[in-house]
Design an enzyme around this catalytic site. Structure first.
Site, PDB file in Angstrom:
ATOM      1  N   HIS A   1     -10.681   0.844  -2.674  1.00 58.21           N
ATOM      2  CA  HIS A   1     -12.054   0.829  -2.182  1.00 58.21           C
ATOM      3  C   HIS A   1     -13.041   1.463  -3.159  1.00 58.21           C
ATOM      4  CE1 HIS A   1     -10.492  -0.321   1.700  1.00 58.21           C
ATOM      5  NE2 HIS A   1      -9.875   0.816   1.913  1.00 58.21           N
TER       6      HIS A   1
ATOM      7  N   HIS B   1     -10.499   7.188   1.672  1.00 56.16           N
ATOM      8  CA  HIS B   1      -9.134   7.030   1.142  1.00 56.16           C
ATOM      9  C   HIS B   1      -9.092   5.939   0.088  1.00 56.16           C
ATOM     10  CE1 HIS B   1      -9.468   3.845   4.154  1.00 56.16           C
ATOM     11  NE2 HIS B   1      -8.571   3.182   3.439  1.00 56.16           N
TER      12      HIS B   1
ATOM     13  N   LYS C   1      -7.169  -4.949  -2.868  1.00 57.65           N
ATOM     14  CA  LYS C   1      -7.920  -5.416  -1.699  1.00 57.65           C
ATOM     15  C   LYS C   1      -8.829  -4.310  -1.180  1.00 57.65           C
ATOM     16  CE  LYS C   1      -4.124  -4.170   1.347  1.00 57.65           C
ATOM     17  NZ  LYS C   1      -4.834  -3.165   2.135  1.00 57.65           N
TER      18      LYS C   1
ATOM     19  N   ASP D   1       0.787  -1.257   0.000  1.00 53.94           N
ATOM     20  CA  ASP D   1       0.000   0.000   0.000  1.00 53.94           C
ATOM     21  C   ASP D   1       0.817   1.305   0.000  1.00 53.94           C
ATOM     22  OD1 ASP D   1      -1.896  -1.979   0.298  1.00 53.94           O
ATOM     23  OD2 ASP D   1      -2.840  -1.163   2.097  1.00 53.94           O
TER      24      ASP D   1
ATOM     25  N   CYS E   1      -2.008  -2.490   7.695  1.00 55.32           N
ATOM     26  CA  CYS E   1      -1.907  -3.423   6.573  1.00 55.32           C
ATOM     27  C   CYS E   1      -0.590  -4.192   6.552  1.00 55.32           C
ATOM     28  CB  CYS E   1      -2.168  -2.683   5.262  1.00 55.32           C
ATOM     29  SG  CYS E   1      -3.896  -2.127   5.196  1.00 55.32           S
TER      30      CYS E   1
ATOM     31  N   ASP F   1      -4.613  -0.843  -1.746  1.00 55.77           N
ATOM     32  CA  ASP F   1      -5.902  -0.630  -1.096  1.00 55.77           C
ATOM     33  C   ASP F   1      -6.793   0.033  -2.159  1.00 55.77           C
ATOM     34  OD1 ASP F   1      -6.971  -1.084   1.534  1.00 55.77           O
ATOM     35  OD2 ASP F   1      -7.012   1.082   1.906  1.00 55.77           O
TER      36      ASP F   1
END
Ligand code: VGL
Ligand code: ZN
Length: 208
Positions: A53, A86, A111, A13, A156, A51
């Site tokens: 989202h 984020h 993820k 990340d 993470c 990351d």
């Protein structure tokens, strides 16, 4: 330390939103970029996590009525910390830092894609319902040692290293190639202690 083709570097990340100026900035997070670029030269096998989202992700305080950043809630039977919005898919914040060398990466593991379940680890979601496939991918490539670096140490990086160890990879954390969010001031140090106790080996980049 002698590295072989059976060693993998996992870069967790290193994305704009976790770097100074980003939505969930880790202090001094940018200082690890030259360190990671230097280490990358030593590894044949490099993977990175991202990351990633959807905008309606339930880890975002803004997606809950009266949700407050840092608050711990239960969502769909899982504990969930509420974060600032984020790493939203296809935004600049979700991109890797521009100076991070990515020319030798074998794979990018995305993820946190399911809007209802967070995913700190690069191997499994927080509910241990979704396997990202990273464990099998590394095993299929005869990897037996995993070296972890990136952001953030207390979330993470920590869960990725613990899952790597649980999947029976000999697991190393490169301590000068990670930084903590430190919502509580000792979170980073606590993560180091927990990892060490579990059996993750703590090393610095100069030993590679
Ligand atoms: C992370 C909090 C929320 C991380 C990701 O990369 O450590 N932390 N999402
Ligand atoms: Zn996240």
């Amino acid at each position: 330390m002698e590295l072989t083709k059976r060693d993998a570097l996992l870069i967790v990340d290193v994305q704009n939103d976790f770097l100074p100026g980003g939505a969930l900035a880790v202090s001094d997070g940018d200082q690890i970029i030259p360190v990671i670029n230097r280490i990358q030269k030593k590894f044949d096998f490099i993977v990175a996590s991202q990351d990633f989202h959807p905008a309606n992700h339930k880890s975002f305080a803004a997606n809950h009525k009266n949700g407050k950043i840092g608050e711990l809630i239960v969502w769909k039977e899982n504990l969930q910390i509420l974060w600032p919005t984020h790493c939203v898919q296809n935004t600049e914040g979700a991109e890797f830092h521009k100076d991070l060398d990515r020319k030798n990466w074998k794979a990018i593991i995305r993820k946190g894609v399911d809007s209802d379940v967070d995913s700190y680890s690069a191997f499994f979601d927080n509910a241990y319902q979704i396997d990202t496939g990273l464990g099998k991918y590394l095993k299929d490539h005869q990897i037996d040692r995993v070296f972890v670096c990136g952001l953030a140490l207390d979330y993470c990086v920590r869960y990725s290293a613990l899952d790597s160890f649980a999947l029976e990879f000999e697991t190393y954390l490169i301590t000068d190639a990670t930084r903590a969010v430190n919502m509580s001031p000792t979170d980073g140090d606590d993560a180091l202690e927990e990892l060490k106790k579990t059996g993750v080996k703590l090393i610095t980049s100069d030993s590679l």
